[in-house]
Design a protein around this motif. Structure first.
Motif, PDB file in Angstrom:
ATOM      1  N   PHE B 102      49.553 -19.909   6.499  1.00  0.00           N
ATOM      2  CA  PHE B 102      50.100 -20.201   5.179  1.00  0.00           C
ATOM      3  C   PHE B 102      51.354 -19.398   4.875  1.00  0.00           C
ATOM      4  O   PHE B 102      51.562 -18.309   5.411  1.00  0.00           O
ATOM      5  CB  PHE B 102      49.059 -19.913   4.105  1.00  0.00           C
ATOM      6  CG  PHE B 102      48.012 -20.972   4.004  1.00  0.00           C
ATOM      7  CD1 PHE B 102      48.075 -21.948   3.029  1.00  0.00           C
ATOM      8  CD2 PHE B 102      46.952 -21.009   4.903  1.00  0.00           C
ATOM      9  CE1 PHE B 102      47.114 -22.925   2.942  1.00  0.00           C
ATOM     10  CE2 PHE B 102      45.985 -21.991   4.815  1.00  0.00           C
ATOM     11  CZ  PHE B 102      46.063 -22.955   3.838  1.00  0.00           C
ATOM     12  N   GLY B 104      53.341 -16.883   2.938  1.00  0.00           N
ATOM     13  CA  GLY B 104      52.879 -15.693   2.223  1.00  0.00           C
ATOM     14  C   GLY B 104      51.716 -15.021   2.906  1.00  0.00           C
ATOM     15  O   GLY B 104      50.584 -15.049   2.433  1.00  0.00           O
ATOM     16  N   ASN B 107      49.101 -12.221   1.411  1.00  0.00           N
ATOM     17  CA  ASN B 107      48.013 -12.524   0.496  1.00  0.00           C
ATOM     18  C   ASN B 107      46.985 -13.469   1.097  1.00  0.00           C
ATOM     19  O   ASN B 107      46.110 -13.940   0.413  1.00  0.00           O
ATOM     20  CB  ASN B 107      48.628 -13.156  -0.751  1.00  0.00           C
ATOM     21  CG  ASN B 107      48.038 -12.581  -1.994  1.00  0.00           C
ATOM     22  OD1 ASN B 107      46.982 -11.945  -1.926  1.00  0.00           O
ATOM     23  ND2 ASN B 107      48.682 -12.795  -3.112  1.00  0.00           N
ATOM     24  N   SER B 108      47.116 -13.762   2.390  1.00  0.00           N
ATOM     25  CA  SER B 108      46.253 -14.771   2.992  1.00  0.00           C
ATOM     26  C   SER B 108      44.927 -14.213   3.490  1.00  0.00           C
ATOM     27  O   SER B 108      44.068 -14.961   3.928  1.00  0.00           O
ATOM     28  CB  SER B 108      46.966 -15.441   4.168  1.00  0.00           C
ATOM     29  OG  SER B 108      47.932 -16.335   3.691  1.00  0.00           O
ATOM     30  N   LEU B 109      44.798 -12.887   3.448  1.00  0.00           N
ATOM     31  CA  LEU B 109      43.566 -12.281   3.951  1.00  0.00           C
ATOM     32  C   LEU B 109      42.769 -11.686   2.796  1.00  0.00           C
ATOM     33  O   LEU B 109      43.329 -11.029   1.923  1.00  0.00           O
ATOM     34  CB  LEU B 109      43.914 -11.199   4.969  1.00  0.00           C
ATOM     35  CG  LEU B 109      44.617 -11.700   6.235  1.00  0.00           C
ATOM     36  CD1 LEU B 109      45.247 -10.546   7.005  1.00  0.00           C
ATOM     37  CD2 LEU B 109      43.652 -12.448   7.129  1.00  0.00           C
ATOM     38  N   ASN B 110      41.489 -11.919   2.835  1.00  0.00           N
ATOM     39  CA  ASN B 110      40.600 -11.376   1.798  1.00  0.00           C
ATOM     40  C   ASN B 110      40.632  -9.846   1.836  1.00  0.00           C
ATOM     41  O   ASN B 110      40.259  -9.249   2.833  1.00  0.00           O
ATOM     42  CB  ASN B 110      39.180 -11.895   2.066  1.00  0.00           C
ATOM     43  CG  ASN B 110      38.195 -11.480   0.999  1.00  0.00           C
ATOM     44  OD1 ASN B 110      38.512 -10.662   0.137  1.00  0.00           O
ATOM     45  ND2 ASN B 110      37.012 -12.036   1.046  1.00  0.00           N
ATOM     46  N   PRO B 111      41.082  -9.196   0.751  1.00  0.00           N
ATOM     47  CA  PRO B 111      41.298  -7.751   0.801  1.00  0.00           C
ATOM     48  C   PRO B 111      40.029  -6.917   0.938  1.00  0.00           C
ATOM     49  O   PRO B 111      40.106  -5.761   1.327  1.00  0.00           O
ATOM     50  CB  PRO B 111      41.981  -7.447  -0.533  1.00  0.00           C
ATOM     51  CG  PRO B 111      41.613  -8.574  -1.421  1.00  0.00           C
ATOM     52  CD  PRO B 111      41.481  -9.772  -0.540  1.00  0.00           C
ATOM     53  N   VAL B 112      38.878  -7.474   0.626  1.00  0.00           N
ATOM     54  CA  VAL B 112      37.684  -6.624   0.614  1.00  0.00           C
ATOM     55  C   VAL B 112      36.813  -6.745   1.858  1.00  0.00           C
ATOM     56  O   VAL B 112      35.789  -6.071   1.940  1.00  0.00           O
ATOM     57  CB  VAL B 112      36.829  -6.859  -0.655  1.00  0.00           C
ATOM     58  CG1 VAL B 112      37.617  -6.524  -1.902  1.00  0.00           C
ATOM     59  CG2 VAL B 112      36.303  -8.277  -0.720  1.00  0.00           C
ATOM     60  N   ILE B 113      37.175  -7.593   2.800  1.00  0.00           N
ATOM     61  CA  ILE B 113      36.361  -7.628   4.024  1.00  0.00           C
ATOM     62  C   ILE B 113      37.240  -7.417   5.257  1.00  0.00           C
ATOM     63  O   ILE B 113      38.456  -7.554   5.202  1.00  0.00           O
ATOM     64  CB  ILE B 113      35.539  -8.941   4.150  1.00  0.00           C
ATOM     65  CG1 ILE B 113      36.439 -10.149   4.278  1.00  0.00           C
ATOM     66  CG2 ILE B 113      34.599  -9.120   2.974  1.00  0.00           C
ATOM     67  CD1 ILE B 113      35.665 -11.434   4.478  1.00  0.00           C
ATOM     68  N   ARG B 114      36.581  -7.045   6.344  1.00  0.00           N
ATOM     69  CA  ARG B 114      37.321  -6.751   7.572  1.00  0.00           C
ATOM     70  C   ARG B 114      37.827  -8.022   8.230  1.00  0.00           C
ATOM     71  O   ARG B 114      37.271  -9.103   8.031  1.00  0.00           O
ATOM     72  CB  ARG B 114      36.400  -6.040   8.572  1.00  0.00           C
ATOM     73  CG  ARG B 114      36.044  -4.643   8.178  1.00  0.00           C
ATOM     74  CD  ARG B 114      34.983  -4.121   9.149  1.00  0.00           C
ATOM     75  NE  ARG B 114      34.280  -3.004   8.555  1.00  0.00           N
ATOM     76  CZ  ARG B 114      34.679  -1.743   8.669  1.00  0.00           C
ATOM     77  NH1 ARG B 114      35.739  -1.453   9.370  1.00  0.00           N
ATOM     78  NH2 ARG B 114      34.001  -0.788   8.088  1.00  0.00           N
ATOM     79  N   ASP B 117      35.113  -9.811   9.929  1.00  0.00           N
ATOM     80  CA  ASP B 117      34.242 -10.651   9.100  1.00  0.00           C
ATOM     81  C   ASP B 117      34.879 -11.999   8.808  1.00  0.00           C
ATOM     82  O   ASP B 117      34.193 -13.019   8.736  1.00  0.00           O
ATOM     83  CB  ASP B 117      33.902  -9.939   7.792  1.00  0.00           C
ATOM     84  CG  ASP B 117      32.944  -8.784   8.038  1.00  0.00           C
ATOM     85  OD1 ASP B 117      32.041  -8.960   8.880  1.00  0.00           O
ATOM     86  OD2 ASP B 117      33.108  -7.729   7.418  1.00  0.00           O
ATOM     87  N   MET B 118      36.192 -11.989   8.634  1.00  0.00           N
ATOM     88  CA  MET B 118      36.864 -13.270   8.409  1.00  0.00           C
ATOM     89  C   MET B 118      36.741 -14.142   9.646  1.00  0.00           C
ATOM     90  O   MET B 118      36.569 -15.360   9.556  1.00  0.00           O
ATOM     91  CB  MET B 118      38.322 -13.032   8.056  1.00  0.00           C
ATOM     92  CG  MET B 118      38.495 -12.725   6.574  1.00  0.00           C
ATOM     93  SD  MET B 118      40.159 -12.240   6.160  1.00  0.00           S
ATOM     94  CE  MET B 118      39.965 -10.488   5.984  1.00  0.00           C
ATOM     95  N   TYR B 155      40.665  -3.394   7.829  1.00  0.00           N
ATOM     96  CA  TYR B 155      40.800  -4.147   6.588  1.00  0.00           C
ATOM     97  C   TYR B 155      42.256  -4.568   6.464  1.00  0.00           C
ATOM     98  O   TYR B 155      43.146  -3.874   6.978  1.00  0.00           O
ATOM     99  CB  TYR B 155      40.423  -3.273   5.393  1.00  0.00           C
ATOM    100  CG  TYR B 155      38.940  -3.051   5.274  1.00  0.00           C
ATOM    101  CD1 TYR B 155      38.127  -4.037   4.715  1.00  0.00           C
ATOM    102  CD2 TYR B 155      38.351  -1.880   5.734  1.00  0.00           C
ATOM    103  CE1 TYR B 155      36.771  -3.843   4.602  1.00  0.00           C
ATOM    104  CE2 TYR B 155      36.989  -1.685   5.631  1.00  0.00           C
ATOM    105  CZ  TYR B 155      36.195  -2.670   5.065  1.00  0.00           C
ATOM    106  OH  TYR B 155      34.862  -2.487   4.952  1.00  0.00           O
ATOM    107  N   HIS B 157      44.501  -4.258   4.227  1.00  0.00           N
ATOM    108  CA  HIS B 157      45.489  -3.329   3.685  1.00  0.00           C
ATOM    109  C   HIS B 157      45.889  -2.256   4.687  1.00  0.00           C
ATOM    110  O   HIS B 157      46.839  -1.529   4.458  1.00  0.00           O
ATOM    111  CB  HIS B 157      44.971  -2.682   2.396  1.00  0.00           C
ATOM    112  CG  HIS B 157      43.874  -1.690   2.628  1.00  0.00           C
ATOM    113  ND1 HIS B 157      42.563  -2.059   2.780  1.00  0.00           N
ATOM    114  CD2 HIS B 157      43.899  -0.352   2.751  1.00  0.00           C
ATOM    115  CE1 HIS B 157      41.829  -0.981   2.977  1.00  0.00           C
ATOM    116  NE2 HIS B 157      42.609   0.068   2.970  1.00  0.00           N
ATOM    117  N   GLU B 158      45.133  -2.153   5.770  1.00  0.00           N
ATOM    118  CA  GLU B 158      45.486  -1.154   6.783  1.00  0.00           C
ATOM    119  C   GLU B 158      46.536  -1.669   7.766  1.00  0.00           C
ATOM    120  O   GLU B 158      46.954  -0.949   8.658  1.00  0.00           O
ATOM    121  CB  GLU B 158      44.227  -0.729   7.550  1.00  0.00           C
ATOM    122  CG  GLU B 158      43.221  -0.027   6.660  1.00  0.00           C
ATOM    123  CD  GLU B 158      41.855   0.106   7.303  1.00  0.00           C
ATOM    124  OE1 GLU B 158      41.071   0.924   6.825  1.00  0.00           O
ATOM    125  OE2 GLU B 158      41.567  -0.614   8.271  1.00  0.00           O
TER     126      GLU B 158
END
Ligand SMILES: Nc1ncnc2c1ncn2[C@@H]1O[C@H](COP(=O)(O)OP(=O)(O)OP(=O)(O)O)[C@@H](O)[C@H]1O
Ligand SMILES: [Mg+2]
Lengths: 363, 338
Positions: B102, B104, B107-114, B117-118, B155, B157-158
């Motif tokens: 996508f 952007g 912002n395409s990755l869920n910030p609260v899971i690894r 996990d995705m 994660y 954000h890392e």
């Protein structure tokens, strides 16, 4: 010989240096900071309330004398004489002196004795009534938060659906009604009008004729007596949770990662829980912490209405009687609970949201 | 040429906005062949993202597909109309047959899971065992030149923006789809990272042989990566053809204008021409050719009759919707000679 003498102070200097380093590391550590911050907050609030309650008009002795005069029709002198024997408290002692006494006892975890209750230790009073409030408000908070989050999530996800339309109205109305009005409404409608229960029988925390113990009967009775207060607490707070969760869900749904998750073919349930729900809940955790903190105080009016033997009601009584020590003790417990709950919220937020997690690398 | 795996016919998409119906994509038809890369170019707002979101039926709630067919050919030769799939069938088709990187990436990755996990979530949704998914993912992460173990357990954000972009590329290939849609995969990163992502993409394409629908503002990037180019203007494909045809023999006035406005591809670097005017309102598009208001070649008929997309005289694979295509070509020759 000379080498020995010169090495000794050097060794000592090294030791102090390493001690200093260790001390600095300790003061910089997160746990230390958070605990220190908490203790300072508790001290500040406690000091503030200490002086504040003494600024209230009237003191325990005068209040008691007034009550005696009114209730037993005594003259002022008779009442003063009667009161003199009861109180160990001298209202003319300088404030600073009282404060120093209070603090020096507090550091030894001694909350002092109740001024009005014939010298019962404040700690005993708190320990006796706190569990009731903790139980009643705690259960209500858990139910209200869990239900509110689930309903709000569903409403936000299926926005404009039947559930959303019905619940938005319900939640807006109910979150605007104070709890005591709700209590009155329930008592009048279901108790007086529909006669689903007898109003006189729902007062208290447990049926006094049942023997205290870990029996089914006793627990059943506790649950039955808690039912109405819990229901009222839930109704009074659930609207806010629902509306907060709904708006948080709607803003989360606009995030790119939700679209991406759907495009990956994830099942709706998975998207709803791990992607929408978990992210939407984050802003609610801080709010939850504040509520958890106030679990200990309960609602004065609700406990009074149902004669529930909780802390709130006793705080009310203590305030009315100007029972300084009991008030102080109870405020201290409430303050500590709020501070502690905030620390818990920090930890919970770290657990839910890796971005604010403290231990950086988790491999 | 290799077989057609996606055939889109007369696809129209609109959004419901407060002012009315935004005709973001109108009557778009094109074919995608196995293993090829088709790039969409065009100004911001011309409907590139909308077209591609419609292809995977993941439009925002306000968007809807008004008409059209999308015939997809599976590896076993079975043809399916993507628009007729039911919810469950569509869910399975997504990602395993056609995936998307996508616009952007941040912002395409869920910030609260690894990341792991995705990946597991994606695998579980398509009935792939965890262990297989893990191996596949580690392999792909390595292929996109990341440290597989570290990134797998991170994660979002890392990771840096460029790393995230590569992670998305790796995840898009997890289920070995035949088509990968890439919406501006290199716009948010610096020039060196862009370079390395393009290299990685080319390598992967050679190795795994998937088709790409590539969206880019950057003509140089499109020229480098694509086999064919489609120029979009105001929701329509106005020109489509092999990359050399489009860049060296453009037949549409808008394509020419785009090339003229691009720094590296225009003949004289000091002479960059911006296109006068702005794209038309998609709620009330002008009659005739939608570009006529900004076009230097427009004749009377352009104001009234929309020109159809037709093959040019000398290249059947090069289609253009412009009645003045010969004049455009002549003008291009002149610019080149300067
Ligand atoms: N959710 C929406 N609601 C209403 N209109 C929309 C919506 N999304 C896009 N549009 C409109 O549809 C048109 C096409 O948008 P789209 O995002 O497809 O453009 P794009 O070519 O991808 O642009 P960019 O290169 O900037 O990404 C634009 O005019 C835009 O305003
Ligand atoms: Mg776009």
């Amino acid at each position: 010989m000379s080498s020995l003498t010169s090495s000794a102070p050097k060794l000592k200097r090294d030791e102090t240096a390493s001690l200093l380093i260790r001390l600095r590391r300790l003061t910089r550590s997160y746990a230390f900071r958070i605990i220190a911050q908490g203790l300072i907050t508790i001290w500040a609030v406690t000091t503030f309330t200490f002086f504040l309650i003494r600024l209230m008009p009237g003191n325990p002795v005068d209040t008691y004398i007034d009550a005696l005069m009114q209730q037993r029709n005594l003259t002022l002198e008779e009442a003063q004489r009667a009161a003199a024997g009861i109180f160990e408290f001298d209202p003319d002692e300088p404030l600073v002196q009282q404060y120093v006494n209070f603090l020096s006892k507090l550091v030894r975890l001694d909350l002092g004795k109740s001024i009005t209750k014939g010298g019962t230790p404040v700690l005993d009073i708190i320990l006796r009534y706190l569990p009731w409030t903790l139980f009643c408000v705690g259960v209500a908070l858990i139910i209200s938060f869990a239900l509110g989050v689930l309903i709000g999530l569903a409403m936000g996800y299926w926005r404009g659906g039947l559930l959303d339309n019905v619940m938005t109205g319900f939640a807006s109305i109910i979150s605007g009604i104070p709890d005591y009005i709700l209590a009155l409404l329930i008592l009048i409608i279901f108790g007086v009008q529909l006669q689903w229960f007898r109003v006189g029988e729902v007062r208290g925390g447990v049926d006094p004729t049942i023997e205290v113990g870990f029996t089914l009967e006793y627990i059943g009775s506790v649950l039955r007596y808690a039912f109405l207060p819990v229901l009222i607490y839930v109704l009074a707070s659930i609207g806010t949770w629902i509306l907060a969760m709904k708006s948080s869900t709607i803003s989360t749904l606009g995030e790119d990662y939700i679209t991406v998750a759907q495009a990956r073919g994830l099942s709706e349930r998975r998207v709803l829980t791990s992607y929408v729900g978990r992210n939407a809940m984050l802003p609610l955790v801080t709010r939850l912490a504040i509520s958890v903190g106030f679990v200990v105080s309960g609602s004065v009016i609700i406990e009074e209405m149902f004669q529930y033997p909780g802390l709130g009601r006793n705080l009310f009584v203590a305030i009315a009687q100007r029972d300084y020590t009991t008030m102080q003790g109870m405020f201290l417990v409430i303050t500590s609970a709020v501070v502690f709950a905030n620390i818990l919220a920090d930890l919970a937020l770290g657990w839910l949201d890796p971005r604010v997690r403290l231990d950086k690398k988790v491999d | 040429m290799s077989e057609v795996i996606l055939s889109v016919r007369n696809l129209s998409v609109s959004y419901l906005a407060r002012r009315g119906r935004v005709r973001a994509v109108s009557n778009v038809s094109f074919e995608l062949h196995a293993g090829e890369t088709l790039a969409f170019i065009g100004e911001s707002g011309c409907g590139k993202s909308t077209l591609n979101l419609a292809l995977i039926r993941t439009l925002p709630k306000t968007g809807q597909i008004d008409s059209g067919t999308m015939i997809y050919t599976r590896r076993d030769g079975q043809q399916i109309d993507v628009l007729k799939l039911n919810k469950q069938e569509h869910r399975r088709w997504l990602w395993s047959e056609c995936s998307m990187v996508f616009q952007g990436a941040l912002n395409s990755l869920n910030p609260v899971i690894r990341i792991s996990d995705m990946i597991y979530d994606t695998a579980a949704a398509h009935g792939i065992p965890r262990e297989d998914a893990r191996k596949q993912a580690l392999d792909l992460l390595e292929k996109v030149r990341l440290d597989p173990q570290r990134v797998f357990n991170s994660y979002p954000h890392e990771l840096s923006g460029g790393m995230r972009q590569r992670v998305l590329l790796a995840i898009s290939l997890l289920l070995r789809p035949q088509i990968v849609i890439m919406d501006e995969p290199t716009t948010a990163v610096d020039i060196l990272t862009q370079r390395s992502i393009l290299d990685v993409l080319k390598e992967l394409r050679r190795e795994l042989n998937f088709s790409v629908l590539f969206i880019s503002h950057d003509l140089a990037v499109a020229a480098e990566i694509a086999d064919r180019i489609a120029t979009m203007y105001a929701g329509e494909i106005v020109e489509i053809g092999p990359v050399e045809e489009i860049f060296y023999r453009p037949r549409h006035a808008y394509t020419l204008a785009l090339l003229d406005a691009a720094p590296r591809l225009s003949a004289g670097a000091e002479e960059l021409h911006s296109i006068p005017g702005s794209p038309p309102d998609l709620i009330m598009p002008p009659p005739g050719c939608k570009f006529h208001e900004r076009c230097a070649f427009a004749v009377a008929s352009c104001h009234t009759t929309p020109p159809p997309l037709r093959p040019t005289h000398d290249a059947a694979c090069h289609l253009v919707a412009c009645t003045e295509s010969e004049r455009v070509l002549a003008a291009q020759r002149k610019i080149m000679r300067q």
